[in-house]
Design an enzyme around this catalytic site. Structure first.
Site, PDB file in Angstrom:
ATOM      1  CD  GLU A   1      -0.536  -2.585  -0.196  1.00  0.00           C
ATOM      2  OE1 GLU A   1      -0.327  -1.590   0.524  1.00  0.00           O
ATOM      3  OE2 GLU A   1       0.175  -3.611  -0.142  1.00  0.00           O
TER       4      GLU A   1
ATOM      5  CG  HIS B   1      -1.287   0.002   4.506  1.00  0.00           C
ATOM      6  ND1 HIS B   1      -1.014   0.051   5.852  1.00  0.00           N
ATOM      7  CD2 HIS B   1      -0.878  -1.220   4.079  1.00  0.00           C
ATOM      8  CE1 HIS B   1      -0.464  -1.096   6.228  1.00  0.00           C
ATOM      9  NE2 HIS B   1      -0.370  -1.883   5.177  1.00  0.00           N
TER      10      HIS B   1
END
Length: 341
Positions: A182, A185
């Site tokens: 994450e 990202h």
């Protein structure tokens, strides 16, 4: 932290291809929506003018602006399109902005801060963000059994959301690998890109969201008005359905590439491709079908999750938001194998 040089051209090519698809789709959506709105507004104005004109003529007086009226009627198409393009932001800008803000608020402000309940997870995210050279993201843990994780925002204002199902299902090393995915990202700006790509999809959803009209006698012209209403609804539904499929094609094309890139970057952050492979394998095994009847936008936003919302109902490869989990695991296992030689 950026993407490694060998990954950048491949990911950039996917991004260009996706935006090319979405640009064409967005243009068709804008033109179609403008035509629908412009025609409706044009007809309303024309009817109002015609009523006033007929009322004046009924008294035997002359009607000023006869030439203007002639130009208005003879150039109906271009005038309607101009009206539609000018009016389009008034109809869709604020509702779509509000929906995106509402979604981000719903996902990004729920749950408990990791610093309060699981400080060790907050410490992991802090260390990973420092390695990735981004601002420390806020980490929230949602009390939901189904294991899910999301990254919202960007490099300077990111939020990572994981459910309690992730915490319960994974070992510490695997949780760190999910957080690294994450964080990657956020470092690559994927959340903002996906949100941008979802805008034309939302316009198409709003335009085609009307239910099939039911026959009612108060339509004025009775059967003829009802048939016309059904015809317009059928055209709207057919066109917006095609537009939504094209939007999903563009989102999926970009999203699949960025999932691979985030996996690779996460493996580099943690130094353990096997940990992320193990996490993906466990999450894939324990996740069931979503227990919520999500709206279209929420289903579309499944592109932000670490795994697709419902992988057991396999979509066509062209429309998938994620590569198959088996393929992602295989790539990570090969990375782990190459590091041991």
């Amino acid at each position: 932290m950026g993407l490694e040089p060998s990954t950048r051209p491949w990911l950039f090519a996917r991004m260009i291809g996706s935006f090319a698809i979405m640009s064409i789709v967005a243009l068709t959506i804008v033109l179609f929506a403008a035509a629908v709105i412009g025609t409706a507004v044009y007809l309303a104005i024309t009817v109002a003018f015609a009523v006033v004109r007929g009322y004046v003529l009924s008294f035997g007086g002359g009607v000023p602006g006869g030439e203007l009226w002639g130009l208005w009627v003879s150039n109906a198409g271009p005038i309607a399109m101009v009206i539609g393009i000018v009016s389009l932001p008034l109809f869709y800008r604020d509702p779509i902005r509000a929906e995106i803000r509402r979604f981000n608020a719903e996902i990004g402000t729920t749950g408990t801060l990791a610093t309060e309940r699981h400080p060790e997870i907050a410490t992991m995210a802090r260390r990973l963000s420092q390695q990735a050279d981004i601002a420390e993201p806020e980490v929230r843990i949602v009390n939901r059994r189904r294991p899910e994780s999301y990254a919202l925002g960007g490099r300077s204002n990111g939020t990572i959301v994981i459910t309690r199902g992730v915490v319960r299902a994974l070992e510490d090393e695997e949780i760190e690998a999910v957080l690294a995915h994450e964080v990657s990202h956020l470092a690559n700006g994927d959340g903002r890109l996906v949100t941008l790509l979802l805008v034309p999809m939302l316009v198409a959803e709003h335009l085609g969201s009307r239910e099939r009209p039911a026959f009612q006698f108060f339509h004025g012209l009775g059967v003829f008005a009802y048939v016309a209403h059904v015809f317009v609804w059928t055209v709207l539904t057919a066109v917006t359905t095609a537009q939504l499929l094209a939007c999903q094609l563009g989102v999926g094309f970009l999203s699949r590439g960025r999932e691979f890139a985030a996996d690779r970057a996460a493996a580099e952050l943690t130094g353990s491709p096997g940990a992320l492979a193990s996490a993906l394998e466990t999450l894939h095994d324990v996740r069931g079908r979503p227990d919520e009847d999500l709206r279209d936008f929420r289903r579309s936003a499944g592109a932000l999750d670490i795994l697709p919302p419902d992988e057991k109902r396999r979509a066509s490869d062209l429309f998938r938001t994620h590569p198959t989990t088996e393929r992602r695991i295989a790539v990570l296992r090969s990375m782990a194998g190459s590091e041991t030689h």
